[in-house]
Design a protein around this motif. Structure first.
Motif, mmCIF file in Angstrom:
data_model
loop_
_atom_site.group_PDB
_atom_site.id
_atom_site.type_symbol
_atom_site.label_atom_id
_atom_site.label_comp_id
_atom_site.label_asym_id
_atom_site.label_seq_id
_atom_site.Cartn_x
_atom_site.Cartn_y
_atom_site.Cartn_z
ATOM 1 N N VAL A 139 0.855 -1.191 0.000
ATOM 2 C CA VAL A 139 0.000 0.000 0.000
ATOM 3 C C VAL A 139 0.893 1.244 0.000
ATOM 4 O O VAL A 139 1.405 1.673 1.032
ATOM 5 N N THR A 140 1.099 1.801 -1.189
ATOM 6 C CA THR A 140 1.853 3.041 -1.390
ATOM 7 C C THR A 140 1.113 3.838 -2.468
ATOM 8 O O THR A 140 0.013 3.469 -2.877
ATOM 9 N N ASN A 141 1.745 4.890 -2.948
ATOM 10 C CA ASN A 141 1.145 5.675 -4.035
ATOM 11 C C ASN A 141 1.611 5.235 -5.412
ATOM 12 O O ASN A 141 1.300 5.889 -6.411
ATOM 13 N N LEU A 142 2.339 4.123 -5.483
ATOM 14 C CA LEU A 142 2.929 3.685 -6.748
ATOM 15 C C LEU A 142 1.876 3.484 -7.838
ATOM 16 O O LEU A 142 2.032 3.958 -8.970
ATOM 17 N N HIS A 143 0.803 2.786 -7.509
ATOM 18 C CA HIS A 143 -0.209 2.485 -8.521
ATOM 19 C C HIS A 143 -1.055 3.709 -8.864
ATOM 20 O O HIS A 143 -1.482 3.880 -10.005
ATOM 21 N N ARG A 144 -1.292 4.562 -7.879
ATOM 22 C CA ARG A 144 -2.015 5.806 -8.162
ATOM 23 C C ARG A 144 -1.215 6.668 -9.138
ATOM 24 O O ARG A 144 -1.762 7.263 -10.059
ATOM 25 N N ARG A 145 0.084 6.740 -8.917
ATOM 26 C CA ARG A 145 0.926 7.525 -9.818
ATOM 27 C C ARG A 145 0.962 6.921 -11.219
ATOM 28 O O ARG A 145 1.248 7.617 -12.186
ATOM 29 N N ALA A 146 0.694 5.628 -11.302
ATOM 30 C CA ALA A 146 0.644 4.973 -12.614
ATOM 31 C C ALA A 146 -0.676 5.234 -13.326
ATOM 32 O O ALA A 146 -0.852 4.812 -14.472
ATOM 33 N N GLY A 147 -1.608 5.916 -12.640
ATOM 34 C CA GLY A 147 -2.847 6.305 -13.303
ATOM 35 C C GLY A 147 -4.103 5.638 -12.799
ATOM 36 O O GLY A 147 -5.193 5.898 -13.320
ATOM 37 N N GLN A 148 -4.005 4.774 -11.784
ATOM 38 C CA GLN A 148 -5.196 4.121 -11.267
ATOM 39 C C GLN A 148 -6.058 5.118 -10.487
ATOM 40 O O GLN A 148 -5.542 5.868 -9.659
ATOM 41 N N SER A 149 -7.354 5.096 -10.765
ATOM 42 C CA SER A 149 -8.287 5.912 -9.993
ATOM 43 C C SER A 149 -8.452 5.306 -8.609
ATOM 44 O O SER A 149 -8.081 4.151 -8.368
ATOM 45 N N GLU A 150 -9.042 6.071 -7.684
ATOM 46 C CA GLU A 150 -9.258 5.569 -6.326
ATOM 47 C C GLU A 150 -10.155 4.335 -6.344
ATOM 48 O O GLU A 150 -9.945 3.384 -5.591
ATOM 49 N N GLU A 151 -11.153 4.348 -7.219
ATOM 50 C CA GLU A 151 -12.073 3.205 -7.302
ATOM 51 C C GLU A 151 -11.367 1.959 -7.806
ATOM 52 O O GLU A 151 -11.511 0.867 -7.238
ATOM 53 N N VAL A 152 -10.571 2.125 -8.851
ATOM 54 C CA VAL A 152 -9.839 0.986 -9.414
ATOM 55 C C VAL A 152 -8.808 0.478 -8.409
ATOM 56 O O VAL A 152 -8.629 -0.737 -8.226
ATOM 57 N N TYR A 153 -8.139 1.408 -7.726
ATOM 58 C CA TYR A 153 -7.118 1.017 -6.751
ATOM 59 C C TYR A 153 -7.737 0.268 -5.579
ATOM 60 O O TYR A 153 -7.166 -0.717 -5.093
ATOM 61 N N ALA A 154 -8.894 0.716 -5.132
ATOM 62 C CA ALA A 154 -9.575 0.036 -4.025
ATOM 63 C C ALA A 154 -9.928 -1.405 -4.412
ATOM 64 O O ALA A 154 -9.757 -2.340 -3.606
ATOM 65 N N LYS A 155 -10.382 -1.604 -5.641
ATOM 66 C CA LYS A 155 -10.703 -2.958 -6.111
ATOM 67 C C LYS A 155 -9.436 -3.799 -6.239
ATOM 68 O O LYS A 155 -9.436 -5.000 -5.954
ATOM 69 N N PHE A 156 -8.371 -3.151 -6.673
ATOM 70 C CA PHE A 156 -7.078 -3.819 -6.800
ATOM 71 C C PHE A 156 -6.596 -4.343 -5.446
ATOM 72 O O PHE A 156 -6.157 -5.494 -5.322
ATOM 73 N N LEU A 157 -6.708 -3.507 -4.422
ATOM 74 C CA LEU A 157 -6.311 -3.932 -3.084
ATOM 75 C C LEU A 157 -7.232 -5.022 -2.546
ATOM 76 O O LEU A 157 -6.772 -5.969 -1.900
ATOM 77 N N GLU A 158 -8.518 -4.907 -2.817
ATOM 78 C CA GLU A 158 -9.476 -5.913 -2.367
ATOM 79 C C GLU A 158 -9.160 -7.271 -2.981
ATOM 80 O O GLU A 158 -9.285 -8.317 -2.325
ATOM 81 N N ASN A 159 -8.684 -7.252 -4.231
ATOM 82 C CA ASN A 159 -8.372 -8.510 -4.923
ATOM 83 C C ASN A 159 -7.139 -9.195 -4.359
ATOM 84 O O ASN A 159 -6.876 -10.368 -4.667
ATOM 85 N N CYS A 160 -6.388 -8.491 -3.509
ATOM 86 C CA CYS A 160 -5.227 -9.116 -2.868
ATOM 87 C C CYS A 160 -5.643 -10.295 -1.983
ATOM 88 O O CYS A 160 -4.830 -11.170 -1.680
ATOM 89 N N LYS A 161 -6.908 -10.325 -1.575
ATOM 90 C CA LYS A 161 -7.409 -11.476 -0.824
ATOM 91 C C LYS A 161 -7.268 -12.753 -1.645
ATOM 92 O O LYS A 161 -7.113 -13.854 -1.090
#
Length: 257
Positions: free
Chosen positions: A189-211
């Motif tokens: 959990v850093t800003n790496l993916h946000r800086r790559a262009g992921q929106s907050e919604e997409v990033y939240a789903k991305f983190l959720e999929n870590c399960k």
């Protein structure tokens, strides 16, 4: 007990993410610090979170690591103030998405320059001092360096190259007493993916999929990676070199199911 007292450490990417967490931890372990990043105000914020007892033993260098003059300035300032370099942590990096069909070649070039070439230049410049001190290098790679993922081709290639750099240089300098290792994080959990262009919604789903994508069922934290970096950099890891240590909640061991 793990300690970095009487060590001088250069940490790139110290303005955010894993580099920032590493800087804070290293200060708590007693290391003198040379902190590097592009954002000077963010570096200042990192310094405010470091051990206040070491405030006179921290210097910052802001600049672009893709510029060799910046790398020379880092080493010069470290040696001028502290007289030596014991540890180098190459934590600076960027994430550029893209497949072969839609990848921009300038994104590939920037990925290789930032994630690989800058680490090579800075390590080369630090090497005489690391040899003198029988020091240590820790590169911050990624699980994408050892496992293949679609849609992030420039990033995967750059991290695979960084892993080979780690192992090749470890062999080249082993007889001089210098150790070279890497950490290969999973999703942190850093800003790496946000800086790559992921929106907050997409990033939240991305983190959720870590399960589903990480055996331990969650993403990691910068502090968890920093603790492994500190171990590899310290004398506690005196018989470890050329190693790629996955700090990824088991993601590298996962298979499709």
């Amino acid at each position: 007990m793990l300690t970095l007292v009487n060590k001088t450490s250069i940490i790139t990417g110290a303005s955010s993410g894993i580099g920032k967490a590493t800087a804070i931890l290293f200060s708590q372990l007693g290391s003198k610090l040379v902190l590097v990043g592009r954002d000077e105000s963010a570096l200042d914020q990192t310094i405010t979170l470091c051990n206040p007892e070491l405030k006179n033993d921290i210097i910052k260098v802001s600049g672009d690591l893709c510029n060799s003059d910046t790398c020379k300035k880092i080493v010069e300032q470290a040696v001028n103030k502290f007289g030596t370099i014991n540890i180098l942590v190459n934590a600076a990096g960027i994430l550029k998405a893209g497949s072969l069909e839609n990848m921009k070649m300038e994104d590939y070039d920037l990925s290789m320059d930032t994630n690989v070439k800058s680490a090579m230049i800075l390590t080369q410049l630090c090497l005489p001092y690391l040899i003198k001190e029988k020091g240590s290098v820790v590169n911050v790679s990624s699980v994408t360096g050892t496992r293949s993922f679609p849609g992030v081709l420039p990033y995967c290639i750059s991290k695979a190259a960084l892993d080979q750099f780690t192992k090749c240089v470890a062999l080249e300098v082993a007889d001089k007493g210098v150790r070279v290792n890497s950490v290969n994080p999973g999703v942190i959990v850093t800003n790496l993916h946000r800086r790559a262009g992921q929106s907050e919604e997409v990033y939240a789903k991305f983190l959720e999929n870590c399960k589903n994508t990480h055996a331990l069922g969650r993403p990691g934290t910068g502090e968890e990676v920093a603790r492994t970096i500190a171990f590899l950099a310290s004398d506690n890891a005196s018989f470890i070199t050329g190693e790629l240590v996955h700090v990824d909640g088991g993601r590298h061991a996962m298979t499709p199911r």
